[in-house]
Design an enzyme around this catalytic site. Structure first.
Site, PDB file in Angstrom:
ATOM      1  N   SER A 156       0.842  -1.188   0.000  1.00  0.00           N
ATOM      2  CA  SER A 156       0.000   0.000   0.000  1.00  0.00           C
ATOM      3  C   SER A 156       0.875   1.235   0.000  1.00  0.00           C
ATOM      4  O   SER A 156       1.972   1.235   0.573  1.00  0.00           O
ATOM      5  CB  SER A 156      -0.912   0.027   1.234  1.00  0.00           C
ATOM      6  N   TYR A 168      -1.246  -0.940   9.995  1.00  0.00           N
ATOM      7  CA  TYR A 168      -1.361  -1.057   8.546  1.00  0.00           C
ATOM      8  C   TYR A 168      -0.098  -0.551   7.870  1.00  0.00           C
ATOM      9  O   TYR A 168       0.476  -1.217   7.006  1.00  0.00           O
ATOM     10  CB  TYR A 168      -2.584  -0.280   8.058  1.00  0.00           C
TER      11      TYR A 168
END
Length: 272
Positions: A156, A168
């Site tokens: 990401s 994350y």
């Protein structure tokens, strides 16, 4: 759509982890990639912890004349990951393409570092990083024996911008490093490994978890996310990620390994 026997990955077999998707108004990254690989000639094993979602992807592929099979696999359970890899080999005799499309953040309880709970950190890391490590572990064993293969891991752009949630960002940065490790330690076996770093995408997982959060409407979520994308002020779609994945899986990328390909409309440049 490619004709049978033709296409950029014709004759290849692919395992797409996370080939289903959460409910929503658009297509998810995993489903789009599975469908596009099938359109371009690959036989696709669609793995997902939600079998019904994987079966829906298979139905879409079959409706377009492609070949696909669904299987249940939770990436946090190594035996299920190993069974998915073995299932692809049992079904078609080999595993040419592994596409790892897994990741959670808010849904796993992620938070800023001052607020993160140990259980949430472990839960998100287990899905985003450990699950990919275990999937790659079993796929690499097969690919070494058959003298080649392609691994694409979905990271990401959050790994390199000011993303607010610690787990994350940390886990997705780990995916990039893991991918580089796989690339350099398996080049001698003809295995290529690359990572894709999606930016702000219009996918169910990205949108649906944010609608209603802090009272935000769907229009609020779209407006905020679009405003951060330099390229036309518009989020990307799952098909943007799928097109990048198709390229990396194809022979057109036969001399590309160890790269982290941003698919983000220039967001990292604005952030950096």
């Amino acid at each position: 759509m490619a004709q049978p026997g033709t296409g950029r990955v014709a004759g290849k077999t692919a395992l797409v982890m996370g080939a289903g998707q959460t409910p929503g108004q658009t297509t998810g990254n995993g489903r789009a990639t599975a469908v596009l690989l099938a359109r371009e000639g690959a036989k696709v094993l669609c793995a997902d912890r939600d079998l019904a979602a994987a079966e829906d992807t298979v139905k879409q592929i079959a409706a377009e004349g492609g070949e696909a099979v669904a299987i249940t696999a939770d990436v946090t359970v190594e035996d299920e990951v190993a069974a998915a890899v073995a299932g692809c080999v049992e079904q078609w005799g080999r595993l040419d393409i592994l596409h790892n499309n897994v990741g959670i953040s808010i849904a796993g309880g992620d938070a800023p570092i001052a607020d993160i709970e140990a259980d949430a950190f472990a839960r998100v890391t287990a899905v985003n990083l450990q699950g990919m490590v275990m999937t790659c572990k079993h796929a690499i064993r097969v690919m070494r024996e058959q003298d080649g293969g392609v691994i694409t891991n979905i990271s990401s752009i959050a790994a390199c911008i000011n993303y607010p949630y610690v787990t994350y960002r940390t886990s997705k940065a780990g995916v990039v490093t893991m991918t580089e490790h796989i690339a350099i330690t398996n080049a001698q076996y003809g295995i290529r490994a690359n990572a894709i770093l999606p930016g702000l995408m219009d996918t169910p997982m990205a949108i649906e978890n944010r609608v209603g959060l802090d009272g935000r409407t769907r229009e609020d979520v779209y407006a905020e996310r679009n405003s951060h994308v330099p390229l036309r002020n518009r989020m990307g779609t799952a098909w943007d990620v799928a097109n990048a994945a198709l390229f990396l899986a194809s022979d057109e990328a036969s001399f590309i390994t160890g790269v982290a390909l941003a698919v983000d409309g220039g967001q990292r440049l604005a952030a950096g």
